[in-house]
Enzyme design. Structure first.
Site, short mmCIF file in Angstrom:
data_model
loop_
_atom_site.label_atom_id
_atom_site.label_comp_id
_atom_site.label_asym_id
_atom_site.label_seq_id
_atom_site.Cartn_x
_atom_site.Cartn_y
_atom_site.Cartn_z
CG HIS A 72 -1.96 -0.98 1.25
ND1 HIS A 72 -2.93 -1.03 2.21
CD2 HIS A 72 -2.23 -2.00 0.39
CE1 HIS A 72 -3.76 -2.04 1.96
NE2 HIS A 72 -3.34 -2.65 0.86
CE1 TYR A 201 -4.41 3.48 9.25
CE2 TYR A 201 -4.75 3.31 11.62
CZ TYR A 201 -4.05 2.96 10.48
OH TYR A 201 -2.99 2.09 10.58
N PRO A 293 -2.09 0.24 19.33
CG PRO A 293 -3.79 -1.32 19.04
CD PRO A 293 -3.11 -0.51 20.08
CE LYS A 297 5.31 3.92 13.14
NZ LYS A 297 5.31 3.45 11.79
CE1 TYR A 385 -0.33 3.94 9.71
CE2 TYR A 385 0.55 3.36 7.55
CZ TYR A 385 -0.33 3.12 8.60
OH TYR A 385 -1.19 2.05 8.54
#
Ligand code: RFL
Ligand code: PHB
Length: 412
Positions: A72, A201, A293, A297, A385
């Site tokens: 992705h 998200y 979460p 990470k 990220y």
């Protein structure tokens, strides 16, 4: 028995450490409290940073991940019923993430370990660590009713948050930093085709929701819930209805539904231990630190720790250098605290807190809008990220691009 490194725990940290040590000719014995089947089927993390993917490839573990992992280049943020794409790769000079289940990584590592005759004991109990400051440490454990002892040079405590390694460090030496959260995640694995190209998200006034996946046919979804949530109160229909509400978007997107194969509730915690070393004991992964979460990470930090630790142990045996081992804790903690900050930020940004006020809600929306409107703000999120790239000092010895079979052939 005698070995160079005793490794406690067969999660991603312990298994990868043993593998990276084998690549450098360093011998280890690994012990694990649970059964091999349990380790192979424990569904947890799903997002691998570029650095984690590179590490697995360089270590010759990338064959199945290459064919089955989903690459992705961005993520979506959904709030106020609008979906906004964050172009992670575009903002970070091409760093992508790969969606590949932690249990798949563990299966690949266990397959390599068996092929390369890694010494491993599963279903051990009464694990005790001794002589951590004496230069002659040892680990005792019970296996199939027989008490055993490993004499070694070093111990790697890779036994997760609830393991025994961290507790072996005297309390006057150990400093811990902790934050708990007033919510948890209800996670499901559904036999439903994926209907989005990237992870979503979502922030909704009823709480956070996450759309993720494990394969083209298996969807992984999470819902913010109460800390002591009773799963019995969440029949499948209620879960799907809540997911549809939280993912409702102006363009009509909605997750595909299917039979729910697994349900669980995960508490959230931020936790760091300093230092990550005591005498000959080195902590790695969840044994030393936990992140909520939301930032994806945890496993990536475990991989980063053992990458540093295996490099330092390799230098110790190859060149009799101890400086990298001495720097282990400080080297790892820099990345750990960056990830702690990012994970907390993502958590606060996307969850609804029980003490929510109109003021805090508007602040959150202001921050979310800034990320979608300012490239500078989006880049900060994207860099965190995607994860910090590894410095050259931690580069693995060799093996880049090899598949398992060729690396194991080289090891033999
Ligand atoms: P693990 O995986 O907990 O493995 C520790 C192992 O040690 C064993 N053990 C012992 N063995 C011998 N003797 C003892 N006394 C022992 N006590 C325990 C345990 O049985 C176990 O096999 O730790 P490790 O290797 O440090 O790996 C850490 C990761 O598992 C963890 O950080 C991630 O799963 C966190 N996480 C995520 N991380 C990511 O990088 N990306 C993600 O997308 C992501 N999503 C997640 C997550 C964790 C989640 N949960 C369930 C907490 C999503 C969720 C829902
Ligand atoms: C997952 O797929 O399990 C997952 C993905 C992203 C996260 C956490 C978990 O932030």
């Amino acid at each position: 028995m005698r070995t160079q490194v005793a490794v406690i725990g067969a999660g991603p940290a312990g298994l990868l450490l043993a593998h990276l040590l084998r690549l450098q000719g360093v011998e280890s014995v690994l012990i694990e409290a649970r059964s091999r089947e349990h380790c192979e089927n424990r569904v947890r993390a799903g997002v691998l940073e570029q650095g984690t993917v590179d590490t697995l490839h360089e270590a010759g573990l990338g064959c199945r991940m290459r064919s089955e992992g989903l690459v992705h280049r961005g993520i979506e943020l959904l709030f106020e019923h609008q979906r906004h794409r964050v172009d992670i790769a575009g903002l970070t000079g091409g760093r992508a993430i790969t969606v590949y289940g932690q249990h798949e990584v563990v299966r690949d590592l266990l397959a390599a370990a068996s092929r390369e005759q890694q010494k491993m004991y599963f279903e051990v109990s009464e694990v005790a660590l001794d002589g951590l400051k004496t230069g002659q440490p040892s680990v005792q454990f019970t296996h199939q009713g027989v008490r055993q002892q490993i004499d070694c040079d070093y111990i790697a405590g890779c036994d997760g948050f609830h393991g025994v390694s961290r507790a072996a460090i005297p309390s006057e030496v150990l400093r811990t930093y902790e934050r708990t959260y007033p919510f948890a995640w209800l996670g499901i694995l559904a036999d439903a085709p994926i209907v989005a190209d990237e992870l979503i998200y979502a922030h909704h006034e009823r709480g956070f929701a996450l759309y993720s996946m494990r394969s083209p046919r298996v969807t992984r979804l999470y819902l913010q819930c109460g800390i002591h949530e009773d799963l019995a109160l969440w029949p499948d229909a209620r879960i799907w209805s809540e997911l549809r509400t939280r993912f409702a978007s102006a363009d009509g997107w909605t997750p595909a539904q299917g039979p729910i194969m697994q349900k669980s509730v995960t508490p959230m915690r931020s936790f760091v231990t300093e230092p990550m070393q005591y005498g000959q004991l080195f902590l790695a992964g969840d044994a030393a630190h936990i992140v909520p979460p939301t930032g994806a990470k945890g496993m990536n930090l475990a991989v980063a720790d053992v990458r540093v630790l295996s490099g330092a142990l390799g230098a110790r045996y190859r060149d009799n250098r101890t400086d990298l081992l001495e720097a282990y804790s400080a080297t790892c903690l820099e990345r750990v605290w960056r990830a702690e900050h990012f994970s907390l930020r993502m958590t606060n940004l996307l969850h609804a807190t029980p003490d929510e006020t109109p003021f805090t809600q508007r602040l959150r929306l202001a921050e979310l809008r800034q990320i979608t409107r300012s490239q500078a703000a989006a880049r900060v999120l994207a860099e965190d990220y995607a994860g910090l790239p590894f410095g050259m000092q931690n580069a693995l010895p060799d093996g880049r691009g090899h598949c398992l079979d060729s690396v194991s052939a080289r090891l033999r």
